[in-house]
Design a protein around this motif. Structure first.
Motif, PDB file in Angstrom:
ATOM      1  N   ALA A 151      -5.766  -6.277  55.375  1.00 50.18           N
ATOM      2  CA  ALA A 151      -4.787  -5.876  56.398  1.00 50.18           C
ATOM      3  C   ALA A 151      -4.719  -6.898  57.528  1.00 50.18           C
ATOM      4  CB  ALA A 151      -5.160  -4.499  56.950  1.00 50.18           C
ATOM      5  N   VAL A 152      -5.858  -7.456  57.905  1.00 52.68           N
ATOM      6  CA  VAL A 152      -5.891  -8.453  58.971  1.00 52.68           C
ATOM      7  C   VAL A 152      -5.062  -9.675  58.588  1.00 52.68           C
ATOM      8  CG1 VAL A 152      -7.377 -10.060  60.235  1.00 52.68           C
ATOM      9  CG2 VAL A 152      -8.124  -7.698  59.847  1.00 52.68           C
ATOM     10  N   LEU A 153      -5.139 -10.079  57.325  1.00 55.94           N
ATOM     11  CA  LEU A 153      -4.442 -11.281  56.860  1.00 55.94           C
ATOM     12  C   LEU A 153      -3.074 -10.974  56.268  1.00 55.94           C
ATOM     13  CD1 LEU A 153      -7.424 -13.071  55.056  1.00 55.94           C
ATOM     14  CD2 LEU A 153      -6.636 -13.379  57.409  1.00 55.94           C
ATOM     15  N   ASN A 154      -2.718  -9.688  56.166  1.00 52.10           N
ATOM     16  CA  ASN A 154      -1.500  -9.266  55.471  1.00 52.10           C
ATOM     17  C   ASN A 154      -1.495  -9.786  54.036  1.00 52.10           C
ATOM     18  OD1 ASN A 154       0.886  -7.808  55.288  1.00 52.10           O
ATOM     19  ND2 ASN A 154       2.167  -9.550  55.873  1.00 52.10           N
ATOM     20  N   LEU A 158      -3.582  -3.180  64.720  1.00 54.15           N
ATOM     21  CA  LEU A 158      -4.308  -4.419  64.971  1.00 54.15           C
ATOM     22  C   LEU A 158      -3.418  -5.439  65.680  1.00 54.15           C
ATOM     23  CD1 LEU A 158      -7.207  -5.485  64.239  1.00 54.15           C
ATOM     24  CD2 LEU A 158      -6.119  -6.662  62.332  1.00 54.15           C
ATOM     25  N   LEU A 159      -2.187  -5.568  65.227  1.00 56.75           N
ATOM     26  CA  LEU A 159      -1.255  -6.505  65.846  1.00 56.75           C
ATOM     27  C   LEU A 159      -0.994  -6.144  67.305  1.00 56.75           C
ATOM     28  CD1 LEU A 159       1.344  -6.969  62.964  1.00 56.75           C
ATOM     29  CD2 LEU A 159      -0.279  -8.673  63.812  1.00 56.75           C
ATOM     30  N   PRO A 161     -10.352 -15.031  65.566  1.00 58.46           N
ATOM     31  CA  PRO A 161     -10.837 -14.316  66.756  1.00 58.46           C
ATOM     32  C   PRO A 161      -9.775 -14.112  67.833  1.00 58.46           C
ATOM     33  CG  PRO A 161     -12.418 -15.984  66.086  1.00 58.46           C
ATOM     34  CD  PRO A 161     -11.166 -16.222  65.283  1.00 58.46           C
ATOM     35  N   HIS A 162      -8.672 -14.859  67.758  1.00 53.66           N
ATOM     36  CA  HIS A 162      -7.665 -14.819  68.821  1.00 53.66           C
ATOM     37  C   HIS A 162      -6.341 -14.198  68.382  1.00 53.66           C
ATOM     38  CE1 HIS A 162     -10.292 -17.513  71.114  1.00 53.66           C
ATOM     39  NE2 HIS A 162     -10.473 -18.141  69.976  1.00 53.66           N
ATOM     40  N   MET A 163      -6.036 -14.276  67.104  1.00 55.79           N
ATOM     41  CA  MET A 163      -4.754 -13.759  66.628  1.00 55.79           C
ATOM     42  C   MET A 163      -4.828 -13.524  65.133  1.00 55.79           C
ATOM     43  SD  MET A 163      -2.571 -17.323  66.870  1.00 55.79           S
ATOM     44  CE  MET A 163      -3.245 -17.671  68.493  1.00 55.79           C
ATOM     45  N   THR A 164      -3.969 -12.659  64.631  1.00 54.49           N
ATOM     46  CA  THR A 164      -3.914 -12.444  63.191  1.00 54.49           C
ATOM     47  C   THR A 164      -3.055 -13.539  62.551  1.00 54.49           C
ATOM     48  OG1 THR A 164      -1.995 -11.000  63.435  1.00 54.49           O
ATOM     49  CG2 THR A 164      -4.160  -9.948  63.367  1.00 54.49           C
TER      50      THR A 164
END
Length: 400
Positions: free
Chosen positions: A54-57, A286-287, A183-186
């Motif tokens: 999900a973090v990386l789509n 998350l976004l 650590p800063h953005m997806t």
């Protein structure tokens, strides 16, 4: 005051609590189990893959768990060579500001398989890679282009639209090191259209020994594993063996289950800081939080850059490349022209301020600047304006 977050971050209590609960209530080895405790452990293992995807789509079957970004980098270059993605005489493009974890495995492969390494230079005006340099070399023999999306020395962010266009312009495998980006953005791997991506968990709040390697589905069956054992193997006879399907065949070791729990918990903790009821999916949640984090980060970056401008006017100390707050994360490396960076770091430690001094696993970049080493301060969500003010006050006293 901990200002060494580009190296690793402090662990949230939520992550530690989840790990402790797992070890005391759900711990067992997974795969081929026949009892509920092992099933609970496997559910945690699978849940971690779901969260990372999900973090990386990405799709869950595109995610392979590794030990860290360095392990991912080594595994990947070995698999590409073994699976004939890269052949003798081919060219590999590597960014000049890349981490040693990228450069050294490719140098080792170049020596073994007779490959050519071309280092992509950077433009000091734009503080971006000089992509026009690729037009000056023979790209017909270029098998792989590898880039770090954020520099662990300067904090500069690579333009992702440019990266996206690389796969359209060249017939090369595109690999992205996202260890300093996540650590800063997806990142949206479907939109970015890169072949391989890897990152590490300990910079996001998970425990050390946590890594992720993601690839497009078109590669997973063609790639051959270079580490074989345990769950990667489906059947074994004295004369032959067969593998599981991907991604299981690329995870041969007894799993680091604590890793899985800590990584899953670190991203769930990030997402939990946004209100769940407002969002339809974990990724949306998350976004939303990453957007809040980015806005908070920009405020601290502005504050740091303003202080550096004032400090540069008073002392012979410079921030690498630019004091501009734009297009960067909160990683700052600087060098004094008349003092040792190691002395400065030690003096700051006497005031309980933690920064890092050396070349930050980026000797090629430092040699190109040219600088022997630099002092780096890097922030995280638990840092605030008072930390920055205290840091600069003591740095000014140190230089004085």
């Amino acid at each position: 005051i901990y200002l060494d977050n580009a190296a690793t971050v402090q662990k949230p209590a939520y992550v530690l609590d989840e790990v402790q609960y797992f070890l005391t209530h759900e711990y067992a080895n997974i795969h081929r189990w026949s009892y509920p405790l092992a099933r609970a452990a496997e559910e945690q293992w699978d849940r971690a893959r779901t969260v990372v995807a999900a973090v990386l789509n990405a799709s869950e079957d595109e995610i392979v768990r590794t030990h860290n970004a360095t392990h991912s980098s080594n595994l990947l270059v070995q698999m590409l060579c073994k699976s004939d993605y890269v052949n003798s005489g081919d060219t590999i493009v590597v960014g000049l500001w890349d981490h040693h974890a990228t450069i050294v495995p490719r140098q080792a492969a170049a020596q073994r398989f007779d490959l050519n390494i071309v280092y992509l230079p950077f433009d000091q005006e734009t503080r971006q890679y000089d992509w026009s340099y690729l037009d000056t070399i023979d790209m017909s023999c270029c098998s792989v282009i590898h880039i770090s999306l954020v520099s662990n020395v300067t904090g500069e962010i690579i333009d992702q639209e440019t990266v996206k266009n690389l796969s359209k312009k060249y017939k090369s495998i595109i690999i992205a090191d996202c260890a300093q980006l996540i650590p800063h953005m997806t990142v949206d791997v479907k939109n970015l259209s890169i072949d391989f991506l890897y990152c590490t968990g300990h910079k996001c709040g998970a425990l050390t020994g946590t890594g992720v390697l993601r690839w497009k589905k078109i590669h997973r069956e063609r790639l051959s594993p270079v580490e074989v054992w345990w769950w990667a193997v489906q059947m074994v006879d004295i004369h032959w063996h067969s593998f599981q399907s991907a991604p299981d065949k690329f995870e041969p070791w007894t799993p680091n289950l604590v890793w899985a729990v800590s990584l899953r918990a670190s991203f769930e903790r990030i997402a939990s800081l946004a209100f769940w009821s407002h969002y339809n999916s974990f990724r949306e949640q998350l976004l939303a939080w990453y957007k809040v984090l980015w806005e908070y980060e920009q405020g601290l970056i502005d504050h740091v850059c303003t202080n550096f401008i004032q400090l540069q006017q008073a002392w012979k100390i410079k921030l690498i490349w630019s004091v501009s707050p734009h297009n960067r994360v909160w990683v700052f490396s600087r060098y004094p022209t008349e003092w040792s960076v190691h002395d400065i770091a030690r003096r700051l430690w006497k005031e309980n301020i933690c920064i890092r001094s050396w070349a930050h696993c980026a000797y090629p970049l430092h040699n190109a600047l040219p600088l022997p080493w630099t002092a780096r301060m890097s922030l995280r969500i638990y840092n605030d304006m008072s930390d920055i003010t205290t840091f600069f006050n003591h740095l000014d006293q140190c230089l004085n």
